[in-house]
Structures are given as structure tokens and as C-alpha cells.
Design an enzyme around this catalytic site. Structure first.
Site, PDB file in Angstrom:
ATOM      1  N   ARG A 172       0.835  -1.215   0.000  1.00  0.00           N
ATOM      2  CA  ARG A 172       0.000   0.000   0.000  1.00  0.00           C
ATOM      3  C   ARG A 172       0.864   1.258   0.000  1.00  0.00           C
ATOM      4  O   ARG A 172       0.544   2.267  -0.631  1.00  0.00           O
ATOM      5  CB  ARG A 172      -0.938  -0.022   1.208  1.00  0.00           C
ATOM      6  CG  ARG A 172      -2.016  -1.088   1.094  1.00  0.00           C
ATOM      7  CD  ARG A 172      -2.792  -1.209   2.377  1.00  0.00           C
ATOM      8  NE  ARG A 172      -3.606  -0.035   2.668  1.00  0.00           N
ATOM      9  CZ  ARG A 172      -4.212   0.160   3.843  1.00  0.00           C
ATOM     10  NH1 ARG A 172      -4.050  -0.715   4.828  1.00  0.00           N
ATOM     11  NH2 ARG A 172      -4.958   1.219   4.054  1.00  0.00           N
ATOM     12  N   HIS A 196      -6.943   7.113  12.269  1.00  0.00           N
ATOM     13  CA  HIS A 196      -6.421   5.747  12.198  1.00  0.00           C
ATOM     14  C   HIS A 196      -4.946   5.697  11.807  1.00  0.00           C
ATOM     15  O   HIS A 196      -4.466   4.665  11.348  1.00  0.00           O
ATOM     16  CB  HIS A 196      -7.251   4.920  11.202  1.00  0.00           C
ATOM     17  CG  HIS A 196      -8.661   4.711  11.657  1.00  0.00           C
ATOM     18  ND1 HIS A 196      -9.667   4.312  10.815  1.00  0.00           N
ATOM     19  CD2 HIS A 196      -9.244   4.876  12.865  1.00  0.00           C
ATOM     20  CE1 HIS A 196     -10.810   4.214  11.494  1.00  0.00           C
ATOM     21  NE2 HIS A 196     -10.579   4.577  12.728  1.00  0.00           N
ATOM     22  N   GLY A 211     -17.523   9.825   1.849  1.00  0.00           N
ATOM     23  CA  GLY A 211     -16.858   8.615   1.360  1.00  0.00           C
ATOM     24  C   GLY A 211     -16.544   7.599   2.428  1.00  0.00           C
ATOM     25  O   GLY A 211     -15.485   6.979   2.388  1.00  0.00           O
ATOM     26  N   ALA A 230     -17.303  11.498  -5.409  1.00  0.00           N
ATOM     27  CA  ALA A 230     -16.796  12.590  -4.552  1.00  0.00           C
ATOM     28  C   ALA A 230     -16.192  13.730  -5.373  1.00  0.00           C
ATOM     29  O   ALA A 230     -16.349  14.906  -5.029  1.00  0.00           O
ATOM     30  CB  ALA A 230     -15.755  12.024  -3.578  1.00  0.00           C
TER      31      ALA A 230
HETATM   32  C1  BV8 Z   1     -11.605   0.566  19.078  1.00  0.00           C
HETATM   33  C2  BV8 Z   1      -6.399   0.296   9.795  1.00  0.00           C
HETATM   34  C3  BV8 Z   1     -11.653   0.748  21.442  1.00  0.00           C
HETATM   35  C4  BV8 Z   1      -5.652   1.326   9.067  1.00  0.00           C
HETATM   36  C5  BV8 Z   1      -8.759   0.269  10.222  1.00  0.00           C
HETATM   37  C6  BV8 Z   1     -18.429  -0.363  18.980  1.00  0.00           C
HETATM   38  C7  BV8 Z   1     -17.745   0.685  19.597  1.00  0.00           C
HETATM   39  C8  BV8 Z   1     -16.357   0.747  19.561  1.00  0.00           C
HETATM   40  C9  BV8 Z   1     -15.625  -0.251  18.877  1.00  0.00           C
HETATM   41  C10 BV8 Z   1     -16.289  -1.285  18.271  1.00  0.00           C
HETATM   42  C11 BV8 Z   1     -17.685  -1.344  18.320  1.00  0.00           C
HETATM   43  N1  BV8 Z   1     -18.073  -2.466  17.650  1.00  0.00           N
HETATM   44  C12 BV8 Z   1     -16.965  -3.084  17.174  1.00  0.00           C
HETATM   45  C13 BV8 Z   1     -15.870  -2.410  17.528  1.00  0.00           C
HETATM   46  C14 BV8 Z   1     -14.489  -2.770  17.233  1.00  0.00           C
HETATM   47  C15 BV8 Z   1     -13.990  -2.234  15.894  1.00  0.00           C
HETATM   48  C16 BV8 Z   1     -15.027  -2.108  14.840  1.00  0.00           C
HETATM   49  O1  BV8 Z   1     -15.548  -1.027  14.609  1.00  0.00           O
HETATM   50  N2  BV8 Z   1     -15.323  -3.206  14.165  1.00  0.00           N
HETATM   51  C17 BV8 Z   1     -16.268  -3.139  13.069  1.00  0.00           C
HETATM   52  C18 BV8 Z   1     -15.768  -3.983  11.913  1.00  0.00           C
HETATM   53  C19 BV8 Z   1     -17.631  -3.580  13.597  1.00  0.00           C
HETATM   54  N3  BV8 Z   1     -13.368  -0.946  16.105  1.00  0.00           N
HETATM   55  C20 BV8 Z   1     -12.094  -0.900  16.534  1.00  0.00           C
HETATM   56  O2  BV8 Z   1     -11.458  -1.884  16.835  1.00  0.00           O
HETATM   57  C21 BV8 Z   1     -11.462   0.474  16.676  1.00  0.00           C
HETATM   58  N4  BV8 Z   1     -10.873   0.582  17.981  1.00  0.00           N
HETATM   59  O3  BV8 Z   1     -12.796   0.453  19.051  1.00  0.00           O
HETATM   60  O4  BV8 Z   1     -10.878   0.678  20.254  1.00  0.00           O
HETATM   61  C22 BV8 Z   1     -11.748   2.177  21.849  1.00  0.00           C
HETATM   62  C23 BV8 Z   1     -12.607   3.068  21.195  1.00  0.00           C
HETATM   63  C24 BV8 Z   1     -12.692   4.364  21.614  1.00  0.00           C
HETATM   64  C25 BV8 Z   1     -11.906   4.774  22.679  1.00  0.00           C
HETATM   65  C26 BV8 Z   1     -11.058   3.869  23.314  1.00  0.00           C
HETATM   66  C27 BV8 Z   1     -10.968   2.569  22.891  1.00  0.00           C
HETATM   67  C28 BV8 Z   1     -10.338   0.674  15.677  1.00  0.00           C
HETATM   68  C29 BV8 Z   1     -10.895   0.875  14.311  1.00  0.00           C
HETATM   69  C30 BV8 Z   1      -9.766   1.187  13.297  1.00  0.00           C
HETATM   70  C31 BV8 Z   1      -9.439  -0.052  12.538  1.00  0.00           C
HETATM   71  N5  BV8 Z   1      -8.468   0.226  11.478  1.00  0.00           N
HETATM   72  N6  BV8 Z   1      -7.788   0.312   9.325  1.00  0.00           N
HETATM   73  C32 BV8 Z   1      -5.520   0.847   7.654  1.00  0.00           C
HETATM   74  O5  BV8 Z   1      -4.904  -0.227   7.450  1.00  0.00           O
HETATM   75  O6  BV8 Z   1      -6.029   1.562   6.778  1.00  0.00           O
HETATM   76  S1  BV8 Z   1     -10.377   0.239   9.719  1.00  0.00           S
HETATM   77  C33 BV8 Z   1     -10.604   0.609   8.077  1.00  0.00           C
HETATM   78  O7  BV8 Z   1     -12.019   0.832   7.895  1.00  0.00           O
HETATM   79  C34 BV8 Z   1      -9.953   1.894   7.653  1.00  0.00           C
HETATM   80  O8  BV8 Z   1      -9.246   2.547   8.669  1.00  0.00           O
HETATM   81  C35 BV8 Z   1     -11.110   2.758   7.232  1.00  0.00           C
HETATM   82  O9  BV8 Z   1     -10.865   4.042   7.592  1.00  0.00           O
HETATM   83  C36 BV8 Z   1     -12.226   2.204   8.030  1.00  0.00           C
HETATM   84  C37 BV8 Z   1     -13.588   2.611   7.539  1.00  0.00           C
HETATM   85  O10 BV8 Z   1     -13.730   2.240   6.188  1.00  0.00           O
HETATM   86  P1  BV8 Z   1     -14.195   3.355   5.127  1.00  0.00           P
HETATM   87  O11 BV8 Z   1     -13.173   4.423   5.097  1.00  0.00           O
HETATM   88  O12 BV8 Z   1     -15.590   3.753   5.392  1.00  0.00           O
HETATM   89  O13 BV8 Z   1     -14.058   2.534   3.789  1.00  0.00           O
HETATM   90  P2  BV8 Z   1     -15.111   1.455   3.194  1.00  0.00           P
HETATM   91  O14 BV8 Z   1     -14.400   0.699   2.132  1.00  0.00           O
HETATM   92  O15 BV8 Z   1     -15.773   0.716   4.313  1.00  0.00           O
HETATM   93  O16 BV8 Z   1     -16.243   2.359   2.508  1.00  0.00           O
HETATM   94  C38 BV8 Z   1     -15.911   3.163   1.393  1.00  0.00           C
HETATM   95  C39 BV8 Z   1     -17.080   4.121   1.194  1.00  0.00           C
HETATM   96  O17 BV8 Z   1     -16.746   5.026   0.144  1.00  0.00           O
HETATM   97  C40 BV8 Z   1     -18.357   3.425   0.772  1.00  0.00           C
HETATM   98  O18 BV8 Z   1     -19.446   3.987   1.498  1.00  0.00           O
HETATM   99  C41 BV8 Z   1     -18.484   3.744  -0.719  1.00  0.00           C
HETATM  100  O19 BV8 Z   1     -19.842   3.850  -1.120  1.00  0.00           O
HETATM  101  C42 BV8 Z   1     -17.822   5.078  -0.791  1.00  0.00           C
HETATM  102  N7  BV8 Z   1     -17.210   5.396  -2.099  1.00  0.00           N
HETATM  103  C43 BV8 Z   1     -16.489   4.568  -2.897  1.00  0.00           C
HETATM  104  N8  BV8 Z   1     -16.082   5.245  -3.990  1.00  0.00           N
HETATM  105  C44 BV8 Z   1     -16.533   6.518  -3.860  1.00  0.00           C
HETATM  106  C45 BV8 Z   1     -17.260   6.622  -2.659  1.00  0.00           C
HETATM  107  N9  BV8 Z   1     -17.839   7.763  -2.262  1.00  0.00           N
HETATM  108  C46 BV8 Z   1     -17.714   8.837  -3.066  1.00  0.00           C
HETATM  109  N10 BV8 Z   1     -17.025   8.818  -4.232  1.00  0.00           N
HETATM  110  C47 BV8 Z   1     -16.433   7.681  -4.660  1.00  0.00           C
HETATM  111  N11 BV8 Z   1     -15.773   7.671  -5.829  1.00  0.00           N
END
Ligand code: BV8
Length: 233
Positions: free
Chosen positions: A54, A107, A174, A218
Site C-alpha cells: 500500500r 487511524h 466517502g 466525490a
Molecule cells: C476501538 C487500519 C476501542 C488502518 C482500520 C463499537 C464501539 C467501539 C468499537 C467497536 C464497536 N463495535 C466493534 C468495535 C471494534 C472495531 C469495529 O468497529 N469493528 C467493526 C468492523 C464492527 N473498532 C475498533 O477496533 C477500533 N478501535 O474500538 O478501540 C476504543 C474506542 C474508543 C476509545 C477507546 C478505545 C479501531 C478501528 C480502526 C481499525 N483500522 N484500518 C488501515 O490499514 O487503513 S479500519 C478501516 O475501515 C480503515 O481505517 C477505514 O478508515 C475504516 C472505515 O472504512 P471506510 O473508510 O468507510 O471505507 P469502506 O471501504 O468501508 O467504505 C468506502 C465508502 O466510500 C463506501 O461507502 C463507498 O460507497 C464510498 N465510495 C467509494 N467510492 C466513492 C465513494 N464515495 C464517493 N465517491 C467515490 N468515488
């Protein structure tokens, strides 16, 4: 103040893979293997390969900021200082390269290395592996990508919540709203009385949380939105 949260979708038209779309990153590798501390402990080489690939793509000449990144930079530079608070879930540097003055990386950053031996961070543009030595302490074997994995605490969360409580408009650009706590921010903004806007290529099924939606690529929708704001400044 306008609180802007961006996700992988804003960089998609710059050629950066999203995570959950067709062909997205999480369709090619298992999250557990490459984006968790346990995965790194189990097989650091595999995680390094994932982030090296990446980093190589991001630093290639073909990945440049697009019209959406540029429009957000122009907005921040045109409105009064402090009127725009930009938070990104993305680990790329396209907002910075577009000229956004301040970018809050929730992140982490692909172009930064964290040393587990000395705890210090360094810019890092090339490949990283177990034999890489820390530019700060010179020790080997302790470097990891400076990103937030699942189960790890996102960066700058106190600042983010503070700014969220003060914003009058919350704009999500996005992002699928799949990852917490970032996905919960719009609910926090709403609770504080802010207006909420979603900009995405398609609705993310969270219509109850957003007062308005702008749907399309976007690079078309973001400049449309910022031009209107700048004109009414
Ligand atoms: C944590 C690493 C505790 C970096 C990533 C409830 C509450 C809290 C936590 C949780 C919870 N339930 C579950 C959890 C745990 C977990 C979580 O959320 N799991 C999910 C799967 C259910 N969360 C965690 O573990 C987080 N930490 O909770 O710690 C805490 C919290 C607060 C305070 C103290 C302690 C850590 C989360 C970070 C994980 N790391 N990545 C890397 O390698 O990049 S996550 C990964 O997904 C990326 O970071 C990214 O940012 C993130 C979100 O994805 P999106 O950016 O939305 O991308 P995606 O592909 O999903 O969507 C793309 C969108 O773009 C789509 O909507 C599409 O339609 C749109 N799109 C596409 N093309 C276009 C467009 N829009 C416009 N124009 C276009 N051309």
C-alpha cells in the site's frame, strides 16, 4: 465550525483501494491477519508485506489528490481559520498533498513508522520489515506501521469529541460507517444539535442520521458543495 469526516471513498478516484466495496482490500486479505495486533504478533512479515504494498502504491506518481481533496483544502483556506475541522479515517497523505492545512488522522498514517522499542515515530516511505532499524534509536526489529488496528484505540479521540461538541455542521464524505467509534461520530454530532450531511457515491443506509445527502462521485459532489459554501461566505 464544520466537522468533516472522510473515509476511503474520497481517495477512491485517486486510485486508492477502498475496504468494503467490490474489489476492496478486505475482500483480498483477512482483516484478522493484517489489521490486528494479534495478526502482527502471529506473522509480522505478512503484515509488513500488506502495508509495504500500500505504501508503494501511495508513493507511486499515479496516486495524486483528486478534485474532492482539493475542494476541501480550498474550503479550509478560504473560510476563517478554525472554521473547518478535518478528520480522516484514511492513512494516505492526499489531504495534506492537496493543501489542507490541518488533517486529524484518526487511524494513523501509512507514511509513518512507530518504534516499539523507543516509542517514537518517524517518517517512513519505503518498505519496512523486521530488519528495519528505527531512525530515532537505531534499534532493529521494533518497527510497525503507525496505523490503528482493530482493537486499538484511535488517535486524537479526546480532541475529536471536543470538536464534535462544538460543530454546527457535520459532513461525512466517502465512508461506509462500518467502523467504530468513527461511525458513531454522526450520532454524537446530531445529539449536540449539529446539522448532518452525507456525501457518498450511494446512500449508506443511515438516512435517519443525516439531514441531507449528496450522492455521486466525490470528485463531483464535494466541489459542488464547497463552491456553494464559499459563494455564500
Ligand atoms: C476501538 C487500519 C476501542 C488502518 C482500520 C463499537 C464501539 C467501539 C468499537 C467497536 C464497536 N463495535 C466493534 C468495535 C471494534 C472495531 C469495529 O468497529 N469493528 C467493526 C468492523 C464492527 N473498532 C475498533 O477496533 C477500533 N478501535 O474500538 O478501540 C476504543 C474506542 C474508543 C476509545 C477507546 C478505545 C479501531 C478501528 C480502526 C481499525 N483500522 N484500518 C488501515 O490499514 O487503513 S479500519 C478501516 O475501515 C480503515 O481505517 C477505514 O478508515 C475504516 C472505515 O472504512 P471506510 O473508510 O468507510 O471505507 P469502506 O471501504 O468501508 O467504505 C468506502 C465508502 O466510500 C463506501 O461507502 C463507498 O460507497 C464510498 N465510495 C467509494 N467510492 C466513492 C465513494 N464515495 C464517493 N465517491 C467515490 N468515488
Amino acid at each position: 465550525m464544520i466537522f468533516i469526516l472522510t473515509g476511503a471513498g474520497i481517495s477512491q478516484e485517486s486510485g486508492i483501494d477502498t475496504f468494503r466495496d467490490k474489489g476492496g482490500l478486505w475482500r483480498k486479505v483477512r482483516v484478522e491477519d493484517v489489521a490486528t495486533p494479534a495478526g502482527f504478533r502471529r506473522d509480522a512479515a505478512k503484515v509488513h508485506r500488506f502495508y509495504n504494498q500500500r505504501r508503494k502504491e501511495l508513493t507511486s506518481s499515479r496516486r495524486v489528490p483528486n478534485a474532492a481533496h482539493l475542494a476541501l483544502a480550498e474550503l479550509a483556506l478560504t473560510l476563517d481559520r478554525g472554521e473547518v475541522f478535518l478528520v480522516t479515517q484514511n492513512v494516505d497523505d492526499l489531504h495534506e498533498r492537496a493543501g489542507s492545512p490541518e488533517v486529524c488522522h484518526l487511524h494513523g498514517s501509512l507514511l509513518s513508522a512507530l518504534c516499539l522499542n523507543c516509542g517514537r515515530r518517524s517518517d517512513w516511505k519505503g518498505d519496512m520489515d523486521r530488519s528495519s532499524s528505527c531512525p530515532k534509536c537505531a534499534q532493529k526489529g521494533g518497527l510497525r506501521p503507525d496505523v490503528v488496528w482493530f482493537g486499538e484505540r484511535p488517535f486524537h479521540f479526546d480532541l475529536v469529541y471536543e470538536m464534535l461538541s462544538r460543530c454546527s455542521l457535520f459532513v461525512s464524505i466517502g465512508t461506509s460507517g462500518a467502523v467504530y467509534p468513527a461511525a458513531g461520530l454522526v450520532g454524537g454530532a446530531k445529539a449536540s444539535g449539529a446539522k448532518t450531511l452525507e456525501i457518498n457515491v450511494v446512500p449508506t443506509g443511515r438516512e435517519k442520521l443525516f439531514d441531507e445527502g449528496l450522492y455521486g462521485p466525490a470528485t463531483e459532489m464535494v466541489p459542488l458543495w464547497t463552491e456553494k459554501l464559499i459563494k455564500n461566505k
